[in-house]
Structure formats: structure tokens, C-alpha cells
Design a protein around this motif. Structure first.
Motif, PDB file in Angstrom:
ATOM      1  N   GLN A  14       0.837  -1.193   0.000  1.00  0.00           N
ATOM      2  CA  GLN A  14       0.000   0.000   0.000  1.00  0.00           C
ATOM      3  C   GLN A  14       0.878   1.250   0.000  1.00  0.00           C
ATOM      4  O   GLN A  14       1.915   1.285   0.644  1.00  0.00           O
ATOM      5  CB  GLN A  14      -0.891   0.006   1.242  1.00  0.00           C
ATOM      6  CG  GLN A  14      -1.896  -1.115   1.275  1.00  0.00           C
ATOM      7  CD  GLN A  14      -3.020  -0.882   0.291  1.00  0.00           C
ATOM      8  OE1 GLN A  14      -3.407   0.246   0.055  1.00  0.00           O
ATOM      9  NE2 GLN A  14      -3.521  -1.954  -0.287  1.00  0.00           N
ATOM     10  N   LYS A  15       0.419   2.278  -0.732  1.00  0.00           N
ATOM     11  CA  LYS A  15       1.118   3.559  -0.697  1.00  0.00           C
ATOM     12  C   LYS A  15       0.743   4.256   0.601  1.00  0.00           C
ATOM     13  O   LYS A  15      -0.389   4.161   1.057  1.00  0.00           O
ATOM     14  CB  LYS A  15       0.698   4.434  -1.881  1.00  0.00           C
ATOM     15  CG  LYS A  15       1.217   3.963  -3.206  1.00  0.00           C
ATOM     16  CD  LYS A  15       0.809   4.929  -4.288  1.00  0.00           C
ATOM     17  CE  LYS A  15       1.305   4.458  -5.633  1.00  0.00           C
ATOM     18  NZ  LYS A  15       0.893   5.356  -6.703  1.00  0.00           N
ATOM     19  N   PRO A  16       1.686   4.973   1.196  1.00  0.00           N
ATOM     20  CA  PRO A  16       1.357   5.727   2.409  1.00  0.00           C
ATOM     21  C   PRO A  16       0.273   6.763   2.104  1.00  0.00           C
ATOM     22  O   PRO A  16       0.250   7.345   1.034  1.00  0.00           O
ATOM     23  CB  PRO A  16       2.666   6.403   2.784  1.00  0.00           C
ATOM     24  CG  PRO A  16       3.717   5.666   2.052  1.00  0.00           C
ATOM     25  CD  PRO A  16       3.077   5.085   0.837  1.00  0.00           C
ATOM     26  N   ARG A  17      -0.613   6.968   3.069  1.00  0.00           N
ATOM     27  CA  ARG A  17      -1.683   7.943   2.910  1.00  0.00           C
ATOM     28  C   ARG A  17      -1.603   8.955   4.042  1.00  0.00           C
ATOM     29  O   ARG A  17      -1.353   8.603   5.174  1.00  0.00           O
ATOM     30  CB  ARG A  17      -3.040   7.262   2.918  1.00  0.00           C
ATOM     31  CG  ARG A  17      -3.259   6.362   1.734  1.00  0.00           C
ATOM     32  CD  ARG A  17      -4.622   5.699   1.791  1.00  0.00           C
ATOM     33  NE  ARG A  17      -5.718   6.632   1.635  1.00  0.00           N
ATOM     34  CZ  ARG A  17      -6.209   7.043   0.466  1.00  0.00           C
ATOM     35  NH1 ARG A  17      -5.689   6.598  -0.647  1.00  0.00           N
ATOM     36  NH2 ARG A  17      -7.211   7.890   0.416  1.00  0.00           N
ATOM     37  N   ALA A  18      -1.813  10.215   3.703  1.00  0.00           N
ATOM     38  CA  ALA A  18      -1.867  11.277   4.704  1.00  0.00           C
ATOM     39  C   ALA A  18      -3.048  12.165   4.365  1.00  0.00           C
ATOM     40  O   ALA A  18      -3.152  12.653   3.241  1.00  0.00           O
ATOM     41  CB  ALA A  18      -0.585  12.090   4.705  1.00  0.00           C
ATOM     42  N   MET A  19      -3.937  12.352   5.313  1.00  0.00           N
ATOM     43  CA  MET A  19      -5.123  13.191   5.126  1.00  0.00           C
ATOM     44  C   MET A  19      -5.917  12.768   3.896  1.00  0.00           C
ATOM     45  O   MET A  19      -6.420  13.591   3.146  1.00  0.00           O
ATOM     46  CB  MET A  19      -4.711  14.664   5.016  1.00  0.00           C
ATOM     47  CG  MET A  19      -4.026  15.168   6.244  1.00  0.00           C
ATOM     48  SD  MET A  19      -3.542  16.894   6.244  1.00  0.00           S
ATOM     49  CE  MET A  19      -3.139  17.266   4.583  1.00  0.00           C
ATOM     50  N   GLY A  20      -5.993  11.473   3.627  1.00  0.00           N
ATOM     51  CA  GLY A  20      -6.754  10.973   2.496  1.00  0.00           C
ATOM     52  C   GLY A  20      -6.055  11.120   1.163  1.00  0.00           C
ATOM     53  O   GLY A  20      -6.647  10.890   0.125  1.00  0.00           O
ATOM     54  N   LEU A  23       0.496   9.250  -0.975  1.00  0.00           N
ATOM     55  CA  LEU A  23       1.810   9.855  -1.085  1.00  0.00           C
ATOM     56  C   LEU A  23       2.744   8.910  -1.825  1.00  0.00           C
ATOM     57  O   LEU A  23       3.195   7.926  -1.258  1.00  0.00           O
ATOM     58  CB  LEU A  23       2.377  10.169   0.302  1.00  0.00           C
ATOM     59  CG  LEU A  23       1.592  11.173   1.115  1.00  0.00           C
ATOM     60  CD1 LEU A  23       2.210  11.336   2.485  1.00  0.00           C
ATOM     61  CD2 LEU A  23       1.526  12.494   0.403  1.00  0.00           C
ATOM     62  N   PRO A  24       3.037   9.209  -3.083  1.00  0.00           N
ATOM     63  CA  PRO A  24       3.950   8.350  -3.826  1.00  0.00           C
ATOM     64  C   PRO A  24       5.371   8.483  -3.296  1.00  0.00           C
ATOM     65  O   PRO A  24       5.772   9.537  -2.822  1.00  0.00           O
ATOM     66  CB  PRO A  24       3.836   8.869  -5.255  1.00  0.00           C
ATOM     67  CG  PRO A  24       3.305  10.243  -5.138  1.00  0.00           C
ATOM     68  CD  PRO A  24       2.532  10.315  -3.851  1.00  0.00           C
ATOM     69  N   MET A  25       6.121   7.403  -3.373  1.00  0.00           N
ATOM     70  CA  MET A  25       7.466   7.385  -2.812  1.00  0.00           C
ATOM     71  C   MET A  25       8.556   7.622  -3.853  1.00  0.00           C
ATOM     72  O   MET A  25       9.716   7.643  -3.519  1.00  0.00           O
ATOM     73  CB  MET A  25       7.712   6.044  -2.116  1.00  0.00           C
ATOM     74  CG  MET A  25       6.728   5.763  -0.982  1.00  0.00           C
ATOM     75  SD  MET A  25       6.654   7.066   0.243  1.00  0.00           S
ATOM     76  CE  MET A  25       8.254   6.907   0.977  1.00  0.00           C
ATOM     77  N   GLY A  26       8.230   7.799  -5.104  1.00  0.00           N
ATOM     78  CA  GLY A  26       9.220   7.935  -6.163  1.00  0.00           C
ATOM     79  C   GLY A  26       9.949   9.262  -6.145  1.00  0.00           C
ATOM     80  O   GLY A  26       9.597  10.198  -5.438  1.00  0.00           O
ATOM     81  N   ALA A  27      10.982   9.331  -6.973  1.00  0.00           N
ATOM     82  CA  ALA A  27      11.775  10.555  -7.099  1.00  0.00           C
ATOM     83  C   ALA A  27      11.378  11.351  -8.336  1.00  0.00           C
ATOM     84  O   ALA A  27      11.964  12.392  -8.616  1.00  0.00           O
ATOM     85  CB  ALA A  27      13.260  10.212  -7.163  1.00  0.00           C
ATOM     86  N   ASP A  28      10.376  10.865  -9.072  1.00  0.00           N
ATOM     87  CA  ASP A  28       9.951  11.572 -10.273  1.00  0.00           C
ATOM     88  C   ASP A  28       9.224  12.869  -9.885  1.00  0.00           C
ATOM     89  O   ASP A  28       8.696  12.991  -8.779  1.00  0.00           O
ATOM     90  CB  ASP A  28       9.041  10.678 -11.122  1.00  0.00           C
ATOM     91  CG  ASP A  28       7.797  10.243 -10.382  1.00  0.00           C
ATOM     92  OD1 ASP A  28       6.696  10.593 -10.837  1.00  0.00           O
ATOM     93  OD2 ASP A  28       7.939   9.560  -9.347  1.00  0.00           O
ATOM     94  N   LYS A  34       3.250  15.835  -5.488  1.00  0.00           N
ATOM     95  CA  LYS A  34       2.192  15.383  -4.581  1.00  0.00           C
ATOM     96  C   LYS A  34       2.645  15.436  -3.123  1.00  0.00           C
ATOM     97  O   LYS A  34       1.884  15.835  -2.245  1.00  0.00           O
ATOM     98  CB  LYS A  34       1.754  13.961  -4.943  1.00  0.00           C
ATOM     99  CG  LYS A  34       0.839  13.911  -6.131  1.00  0.00           C
ATOM    100  CD  LYS A  34       0.299  12.522  -6.338  1.00  0.00           C
ATOM    101  CE  LYS A  34      -0.641  12.496  -7.523  1.00  0.00           C
ATOM    102  NZ  LYS A  34      -1.214  11.174  -7.750  1.00  0.00           N
ATOM    103  N   ARG A  35       3.890  15.042  -2.865  1.00  0.00           N
ATOM    104  CA  ARG A  35       4.384  15.069  -1.483  1.00  0.00           C
ATOM    105  C   ARG A  35       4.488  16.491  -0.958  1.00  0.00           C
ATOM    106  O   ARG A  35       4.108  16.779   0.187  1.00  0.00           O
ATOM    107  CB  ARG A  35       5.742  14.372  -1.388  1.00  0.00           C
ATOM    108  CG  ARG A  35       5.667  12.876  -1.439  1.00  0.00           C
ATOM    109  CD  ARG A  35       6.958  12.234  -0.975  1.00  0.00           C
ATOM    110  NE  ARG A  35       8.135  12.702  -1.662  1.00  0.00           N
ATOM    111  CZ  ARG A  35       8.664  12.124  -2.751  1.00  0.00           C
ATOM    112  NH1 ARG A  35       8.111  11.052  -3.259  1.00  0.00           N
ATOM    113  NH2 ARG A  35       9.756  12.605  -3.297  1.00  0.00           N
TER     114      ARG A  35
END
Length: 147
Positions: A14-20, A23-28, A34-35
């Protein structure tokens, strides 16, 4: 090998979620955008003051704690600058972003006045604007049309 109950063998992490928000973890650039937007929302616009309908975030709330609160909110603001550095922003842009965070931190050190100033001078929103301009110019595929 025994799997914990409820975990499927083909289950994707699962991707981390914050406030619904995912949050993608990539460096693109799209993932960074988004972060940074999620961090800015958390710091500047995550709550509304009842009655006056003014958006407030953790920056203003944490800033109420003398010294330590300002250090924590400055560190969180510095994260946005760090993400900007990873995107390849110019030294001028990074200097402006750093100056915004520093000015916000210095304002926060002044009792009462600094807490009120957090509602007016939103350094993280200013830094997000700088990052968005950079991304819109250099990575137009990350643009999000807001309605």
C-alpha cells in the motif's frame, strides 16, 4: 512459509496515505509534487478556525509552543526546500525558499506577534508556489488542472 492471516500472496504494498491523499514514494517530479502539496496542506491549511473560517495548519499550532515548536515547524518547512533541491531548482530559487523558512522561524520567536504572523506569512505556501512554477516550466506533464 506461513503468511500472516489476511495477507494475500499477490498483494501489492500500500502507498502511504496522509489526510486521504496517497503519497507516492518515487523521485519523479509528479511524486515530488504530490508530497510537497500534501506537506504544504498539512502545515498551512489542514484545519479551519470556527466562526472566522480561516485556514490554519500545524505550522501555526505547533508554533504556539515556544522555541521547540518553531524548530519543529522550521524543520518541516526545510523538507519542502530539500525536495526543491532534489528537483533541481536554481540557487536563487532555493535561496528564496530558505529565506522564507528562516523569516518564518524568526517571526515565530517573537512571543504572541510571531504566532499571529504565522496566520499571515505562510512560508510553505510561498515555497510551494516556487516549486509549482518550476515544475510547470520544466516538467509540464506534472500539471494538475484545478477546478
Amino acid at each position: 512459509m506461513d503468511r500472516p492471516e489476511g495477507l494475500q500472496p499477490d498483494a501489492a504494498p500500500q502507498k502511504p496515505r496522509a489526510m486521504g491523499i496517497e503519497l507516492p514514494m518515487g523521485a519523479d517530479p509528479a511524486a515530488v509534487r504530490k508530497r510537497v502539496e500534501a506537506m504544504e496542506m498539512l502545515l498551512e491549511r489542514s484545519f479551519r478556525i470556527p466562526g472566522v473560517n480561516v485556514p490554519v495548519g500545524l505550522d501555526a499550532i505547533i508554533g504556539l509552543v515556544p522555541v521547540i515548536g518553531d524548530l519543529i515547524s522550521s524543520a518541516m518547512g526545510a523538507y519542502i526546500v530539500w525536495e526543491g533541491r532534489n528537483l533541481g531548482l536554481s540557487r536563487w530559487q532555493l535561496s528564496r525558499m530558505g529565506a522564507n523558512v528562516l523569516f518564518d522561524a524568526l517571526l515565530g520567536l517573537v512571543p504572541i506577534v510571531g504566532d499571529a504572523a504565522d496566520l499571515v506569512f505562510r512560508s510553505n505556501t510561498r515555497n510551494l508556489r516556487i516549486i509549482r512554477r518550476h515544475l510547470d516550466k520544466h516538467h509540464p506533464q506534472t500539471r494538475i488542472i484545478e477546478g
